[in-house]
Design a protein around this motif. Sequence first.
Motif, mmCIF file in Angstrom:
data_model
loop_
_atom_site.group_PDB
_atom_site.id
_atom_site.type_symbol
_atom_site.label_atom_id
_atom_site.label_comp_id
_atom_site.label_asym_id
_atom_site.label_seq_id
_atom_site.Cartn_x
_atom_site.Cartn_y
_atom_site.Cartn_z
ATOM 1 N N ARG A 40 75.192 -38.667 -3.075
ATOM 2 C CA ARG A 40 74.523 -37.982 -1.960
ATOM 3 C C ARG A 40 73.989 -36.622 -2.419
ATOM 4 N N LEU A 41 74.774 -35.892 -3.196
ATOM 5 C CA LEU A 41 74.316 -34.597 -3.680
ATOM 6 C C LEU A 41 73.165 -34.734 -4.671
ATOM 7 N N ALA A 42 73.216 -35.757 -5.509
ATOM 8 C CA ALA A 42 72.141 -35.986 -6.481
ATOM 9 C C ALA A 42 70.825 -36.292 -5.775
ATOM 10 N N ARG A 43 70.885 -37.011 -4.665
ATOM 11 C CA ARG A 43 69.666 -37.355 -3.936
ATOM 12 C C ARG A 43 69.000 -36.131 -3.320
ATOM 13 N N ARG A 44 69.789 -35.075 -3.046
ATOM 14 C CA ARG A 44 69.206 -33.872 -2.476
ATOM 15 C C ARG A 44 68.306 -33.169 -3.470
ATOM 16 N N TRP A 81 80.027 -26.082 -11.289
ATOM 17 C CA TRP A 81 79.747 -24.894 -12.089
ATOM 18 C C TRP A 81 78.623 -25.154 -13.080
ATOM 19 N N VAL A 82 78.624 -26.359 -13.659
ATOM 20 C CA VAL A 82 77.608 -26.704 -14.653
ATOM 21 C C VAL A 82 76.255 -26.963 -13.990
ATOM 22 N N ARG A 83 76.272 -27.707 -12.889
ATOM 23 C CA ARG A 83 75.044 -28.029 -12.160
ATOM 24 C C ARG A 83 75.219 -27.595 -10.711
ATOM 25 N N PRO A 84 74.641 -26.469 -10.338
ATOM 26 C CA PRO A 84 74.837 -25.922 -8.988
ATOM 27 C C PRO A 84 74.484 -26.890 -7.864
ATOM 28 N N ALA A 85 73.612 -27.850 -8.126
ATOM 29 C CA ALA A 85 73.255 -28.809 -7.080
ATOM 30 C C ALA A 85 74.471 -29.574 -6.588
ATOM 31 N N PHE A 86 75.446 -29.772 -7.465
ATOM 32 C CA PHE A 86 76.653 -30.508 -7.080
ATOM 33 C C PHE A 86 77.705 -29.604 -6.430
#
Length: 247
Positions: free
Chosen positions: A243-247, A183-188
């Motif tokens: 893995r999500l952070a690398r995207r 919710w805070v960081r949509p990338a995650f």
Amino acid sequence: MTQPRAALVPASTSASAWSARRGLWAAALPIAAVMILSASTAFESAAPACIALGIFAVIIAVAQGRLDAFHPPDRFGGANVITLFRAAGAALLGGAALAGQVPGPAASWGFALASAALLALDGIDGWLARRSGLASAFGARFDMEVDALTGLALALLVWQMDKAGPWVLALGFMRYAFLGLGWVRPAFAAPLAPSWRRKAVCVAQLAALTLLLAPPIAPPLSSAIAAAALGLLSWSFARDLRRLARR
């Protein structure tokens, strides 16, 4: 986090969703009756039963709200009925935990056996969904969130039984912390590819918590088992976050 039990499929039409909702309620009402009967024999007061029914009502409301978009078949399906039954069991465990009634040895064995039965059913619903051709995004997410709710209820019971310190609650709250981060960081919040590693770690987490309910398992052994499960779960979540952070 667990592996979705099947590939995702398109959203449903309103007619098929209506049929699925009827199936949901047709399964929920007798399951609620079984919950009341079980609670009347397992608990000394009405508080755990009332809390459990409240939790189950919330589960039904959330499930009904997601059927339209994520459940394409024109019926609810036996796999989802099994998952709903598991949700009822998790609600009963959660009701006992939130009522603050620390179980004695006999009740502890009952909770441990009930949790083991729920864990065994976890492997049946996915198989049945694939075999019957009723796999859906709804079923995959439903299965995952019931696993998370079960883990939280079990962690609360383990803490109340003094099998481990309050840090054991991290086993139950980690999934919800992950959702909060999304919710805070949509990338995650991006979807992750299916992974048997997640499924295996989830099973190990629930199996460890189930074992900790058994009266013979006491500190320091119980704390060591809980710490091992927490380390394994933290490692799994860390891999997904990386893995999500690398995207």
